[in-house]
Scaffold this motif. Structure first.
Motif, short mmCIF file in Angstrom:
data_model
loop_
_atom_site.label_atom_id
_atom_site.label_comp_id
_atom_site.label_asym_id
_atom_site.label_seq_id
_atom_site.Cartn_x
_atom_site.Cartn_y
_atom_site.Cartn_z
N GLN A 57 38.80 42.66 41.64
CA GLN A 57 39.94 42.40 40.77
C GLN A 57 39.51 41.47 39.65
O GLN A 57 38.66 40.59 39.83
CB GLN A 57 41.08 41.79 41.56
N ARG A 58 40.12 41.64 38.50
CA ARG A 58 39.76 40.84 37.33
C ARG A 58 39.98 39.35 37.56
O ARG A 58 39.22 38.54 37.09
CB ARG A 58 40.57 41.30 36.11
N ARG A 59 41.01 39.01 38.29
CA ARG A 59 41.28 37.59 38.52
C ARG A 59 40.19 36.94 39.36
O ARG A 59 39.90 35.76 39.21
CB ARG A 59 42.64 37.40 39.16
N HIS A 60 39.54 37.71 40.25
CA HIS A 60 38.43 37.16 41.03
C HIS A 60 37.21 36.89 40.13
O HIS A 60 36.49 35.92 40.36
CB HIS A 60 38.06 38.09 42.18
N ILE A 62 37.39 36.16 36.91
CA ILE A 62 37.75 34.96 36.14
C ILE A 62 37.57 33.72 37.00
O ILE A 62 37.05 32.69 36.55
CB ILE A 62 39.19 35.07 35.62
N PHE A 63 37.98 33.81 38.26
CA PHE A 63 37.86 32.66 39.15
C PHE A 63 36.41 32.25 39.37
O PHE A 63 36.11 31.06 39.49
CB PHE A 63 38.54 32.97 40.49
N ARG A 67 35.35 28.60 38.49
CA ARG A 67 34.86 27.77 39.60
C ARG A 67 33.55 27.08 39.22
O ARG A 67 33.33 25.93 39.60
CB ARG A 67 34.67 28.62 40.84
N ALA A 125 35.49 33.17 30.42
CA ALA A 125 36.21 33.96 31.42
C ALA A 125 36.76 35.24 30.80
O ALA A 125 36.72 36.30 31.42
CB ALA A 125 37.34 33.14 32.03
N ARG A 126 37.26 35.14 29.58
CA ARG A 126 37.74 36.35 28.89
C ARG A 126 36.61 37.32 28.60
O ARG A 126 36.77 38.52 28.72
CB ARG A 126 38.45 35.97 27.60
N LEU A 129 35.83 39.23 31.55
CA LEU A 129 36.85 40.25 31.83
C LEU A 129 36.65 41.52 31.03
O LEU A 129 36.92 42.61 31.53
CB LEU A 129 38.23 39.68 31.51
#
Length: 141
Positions: A57-60, A62-63, A67, A125-126, A129
């Motif tokens: 998933q994209r949020r992972h 970014i995380f 992190r 992060a972007r 993505l």
């Protein structure tokens, strides 16, 4: 009134110089952190592309980038807080009429650092993505 303003002029100038120096240091540190996180994300782009291609998933993704910045910020906040605590205790022992800074100062510094990390992490992060996994995996470099 005029004598009071002129008597404090040197203090105001010193405060202005310290404020300008602190602002410059904050901006330079945010730019340095942005550069370090951008470079780290660029070096890990194959790993991130594989993760995205395998269905992460994209949020992972970014995380993962955030992190890494959080680890840098935590280490910096811990070292800076310990160093400033030792320095302030030394200064208090040298000049006994001064006291330690208020609690809000000790809490504000890591919060400002966390804000700088969040701001500096947004663009890497972007970029992580919008990675096209096929294009990056085809690339030999």
């Amino acid at each position: 009134m005029y004598l009071g303003q002129t008597a404090l002029a040197s203090l105001r100038i010193a405060t202005l110089i310290i404020g300008a120096s602190a602002t410059t240091a904050f901006i330079l540190s945010a730019l340095g952190l942005f550069g370090a996180l951008s470079d780290a994300a660029r070096q890990r782009r194959r790993e991130l592309a594989v993760r995205i291609a395998l269905g992460a998933q994209r949020r992972h993704v970014i995380f993962l980038v955030l992190r890494e910045g959080g680890r840098l910020a935590s280490a910096g906040a811990l070292a800076g807080t310990l160093g400033s605590l030792l320095l302030s205790r030394t200064l208090v022992s040298i000049a006994p009429d001064h006291r330690l800074p208020a609690l809000w100062v000790w809490l504000a510094a890591p919060l400002v650092l966390g804000g700088a990390v969040a701001i500096a992490s947004i663009l890497p992060a972007r970029r992580a993505l919008i990675v096209n996994p096929l294009e990056i995996l085809r690339d030999e470099n």
